[in-house]
Design a protein around this motif. Structure first.
Motif, mmCIF file in Angstrom:
data_model
loop_
_atom_site.group_PDB
_atom_site.id
_atom_site.type_symbol
_atom_site.label_atom_id
_atom_site.label_comp_id
_atom_site.label_asym_id
_atom_site.label_seq_id
_atom_site.Cartn_x
_atom_site.Cartn_y
_atom_site.Cartn_z
ATOM 1 N N LEU A 128 3.218 -14.072 17.457
ATOM 2 C CA LEU A 128 4.241 -13.484 16.466
ATOM 3 C C LEU A 128 3.734 -13.464 15.086
ATOM 4 O O LEU A 128 2.676 -14.324 14.828
ATOM 5 N N ASP A 129 4.290 -12.913 14.093
ATOM 6 C CA ASP A 129 4.022 -13.023 12.830
ATOM 7 C C ASP A 129 5.071 -12.695 12.217
ATOM 8 O O ASP A 129 6.044 -11.834 12.255
ATOM 9 N N VAL A 130 5.140 -13.037 10.875
ATOM 10 C CA VAL A 130 6.252 -12.903 9.880
ATOM 11 C C VAL A 130 5.747 -11.969 8.734
ATOM 12 O O VAL A 130 4.983 -12.237 8.138
ATOM 13 N N THR A 131 6.678 -10.877 8.479
ATOM 14 C CA THR A 131 6.220 -10.140 7.288
ATOM 15 C C THR A 131 6.238 -10.834 5.952
ATOM 16 O O THR A 131 6.961 -11.743 5.777
ATOM 17 N N ALA A 132 5.545 -10.310 5.221
ATOM 18 C CA ALA A 132 5.002 -11.075 3.897
ATOM 19 C C ALA A 132 6.356 -11.278 3.217
ATOM 20 O O ALA A 132 6.490 -12.104 2.272
ATOM 21 N N THR B 247 0.157 -6.473 7.595
ATOM 22 C CA THR B 247 -0.382 -6.095 6.325
ATOM 23 C C THR B 247 0.361 -6.990 5.099
ATOM 24 O O THR B 247 1.697 -7.226 5.451
ATOM 25 N N PRO B 248 -0.268 -7.120 4.252
ATOM 26 C CA PRO B 248 0.280 -8.046 3.042
ATOM 27 C C PRO B 248 1.435 -7.412 2.315
ATOM 28 O O PRO B 248 2.295 -7.959 1.616
ATOM 29 N N ASP B 249 1.658 -5.894 2.714
ATOM 30 C CA ASP B 249 2.782 -5.159 1.760
ATOM 31 C C ASP B 249 3.876 -5.007 3.065
ATOM 32 O O ASP B 249 4.856 -4.196 2.658
ATOM 33 N N SER B 250 3.875 -5.832 4.168
ATOM 34 C CA SER B 250 4.689 -5.906 5.206
ATOM 35 C C SER B 250 4.985 -4.033 5.632
ATOM 36 O O SER B 250 6.019 -4.017 6.419
ATOM 37 N N SER B 251 4.129 -3.298 5.626
ATOM 38 C CA SER B 251 4.055 -2.007 5.961
ATOM 39 C C SER B 251 3.669 -1.906 7.471
ATOM 40 O O SER B 251 4.203 -1.015 7.970
ATOM 41 N N PHE B 252 2.420 -2.387 7.786
ATOM 42 C CA PHE B 252 1.912 -2.104 9.228
ATOM 43 C C PHE B 252 1.764 -3.504 10.042
ATOM 44 O O PHE B 252 1.641 -4.612 9.408
ATOM 45 N N ALA B 253 1.925 -3.273 11.366
ATOM 46 C CA ALA B 253 1.415 -4.351 12.128
ATOM 47 C C ALA B 253 0.198 -3.595 12.949
ATOM 48 O O ALA B 253 0.204 -2.532 12.897
#
Length: 378
Positions: free
Chosen positions: A276-280, A322-328
């Motif tokens: 898992l990961d959390v958006t920036a 992505t660092p802009d929280s747009s894509f996984a």
């Protein structure tokens, strides 16, 4: 007149250069564990493209299992854990831009996921240890300048999901076969706290009535017990004092309050959450469901799953955002001779927008900083 022509030429060239610069949004590395390959991919916002394939390992007749990937914070080097050794695995260091192997270090049994601390500059890699009895394993600490292992910190059985706090001062990992979340002080290199994840109760590290046992080296370790929740990944929140843990065996994700060291919330998930990961921006949690051929997206404010997106192959594995929280970007394994794949998911439309086949058992994945120039752009 000459100055005029130079000015016109510069004006014409500028839009073209800008177009070239914006053509590639992201650059990725993906490890194919059962084909001993690392794939470099580009993504332009629409299509994933394989730009280069690197053969890795030194034993031509053996599958050595490239597993974990991480890129240095400055983007100048990237690192690869080779899981299978004789018996210990290896850590490889590559130069970004040439993919030249510039260093290696022997770690423990089945080194897996890893990350570099912006605080200490050291790399922390969990030794997953698939061999023999489920005894406590360790986290290797590596000085990446000299590629020297400086410590092995004993944690729990089958540690996985090596992640650091945003400031790099604390290291977190899961002990898959003892159902624990383990926090290590990244400076002193000692275990600071343990948390039993099965029912939200805390497992003390000492004092009256503690439930710890003494290991061979005199260190405190969790007692042998049957795993229930089987945690496989931990991810600290980018701004809040909480961390999220995937409970693969319980089909849940838990939110751990790092101040009180207790479980604050439990989220039901799809079958067998794995990574898992959390958006920036801190708003969403993206989870691979290894048993449900899909990716879940959870809104952290409400705790509700807002989307479940099918993947291109049967066994989703790794995830980076992505660092802009747009894509996984999701790696997917499959079975037998079916190749693995990488999926790009648009987190705005909540749809899979591109997929590309890679090598067998695609697992480890890492994202280059946007300032770094990988091999295919040199």
């Amino acid at each position: 007149m000459l100055a005029l022509w130079i000015g016109i030429a510069a004006a014409l060239a500028a839009p073209q250069e800008a177009a070239v610069e914006s053509a590639v949004h992201e650059r990725l590395l993906v490890a194919a564990e059962s084909s001993d390959q690392v794939f470099e991919l580009s993504f332009d916002g629409e299509d994933l493209v394989i730009e280069h394939v690197l053969e890795v390992g030194y034993q031509a007749t053996e599958i050595e299992g490239p597993h974990g990937l991480t890129v240095a914070p400055d983007g100048r080097h990237w690192y690869l854990s080779m899981a299978h050794g004789k018996p210990n695995g290896l850590l490889y260091k590559y130069e970004t831009g040439t993919n030249r192997l510039v260093g290696e270090a022997e770690l423990g049994l089945f080194p897996a996921t890893m990350q570099i601390s912006p605080d200490t500059g050291f790399l922390y890699c969990v030794n997953f240890d698939l061999h023999g009895d489920m005894t406590p394993s360790s986290v290797s600490v590596v000085d990446v300048e000299g590629m020297v292992e400086i410590d092995q910190i004993v944690t729990g059985s089958m540690p996985h999901g090596s992640r650091l706090s945003p400031d790099g001062s604390r290291h977190f990992s899961c002990a898959m076969m003892s159902d624990e979340l383990i926090e290590v002080d990244a400076v002193t290199m000692e275990v600071a706290r343990r948390l039993l994840l099965t029912d939200g109760t805390e497992l003390p590290t000492g004092g009256a009535g503690h439930a710890m046992e003494t290991g061979e080296g005199g260190e405190e370790v969790a007692p042998a017990r049957a795993a229930v929740s089987k945690p496989t990944w931990v991810q600290p929140h980018p701004t809040r004092r909480v961390a999220y843990v995937a409970l693969n065996g319980a089909h849940q994700v838990v939110e751990v309050d790092l101040d009180t060291w207790t479980i604050a919330r439990r989220f039901p998930t799809g079958r067998a959450p794995y990574n898992l990961d959390v958006t920036a921006d801190g708003e969403r949690l993206v989870i691979t469901y290894k048993g449900a051929q899909s990716v879940g997206v959870i809104d952290l404010a409400s705790g509700e799953e807002v989307a479940r997106i099918p993947t291109s192959r049967r066994i989703p594995h790794g995830v980076v955002l992505t660092p802009d929280s747009s894509f996984a970007f999701i790696t997917c394994e499959d079975k037998g001779a079916t190749p693995g794949s990488v999926d790009a998911i648009d987190l705005r439309s909540l749809k899979r927008v591109s997929s590309v086949d890679v090598g067998l058992q695609a697992g480890g994945i890492a994202l280059f900083p946007r300032s770094a120039r990988p091999y295919f752009e040199r």
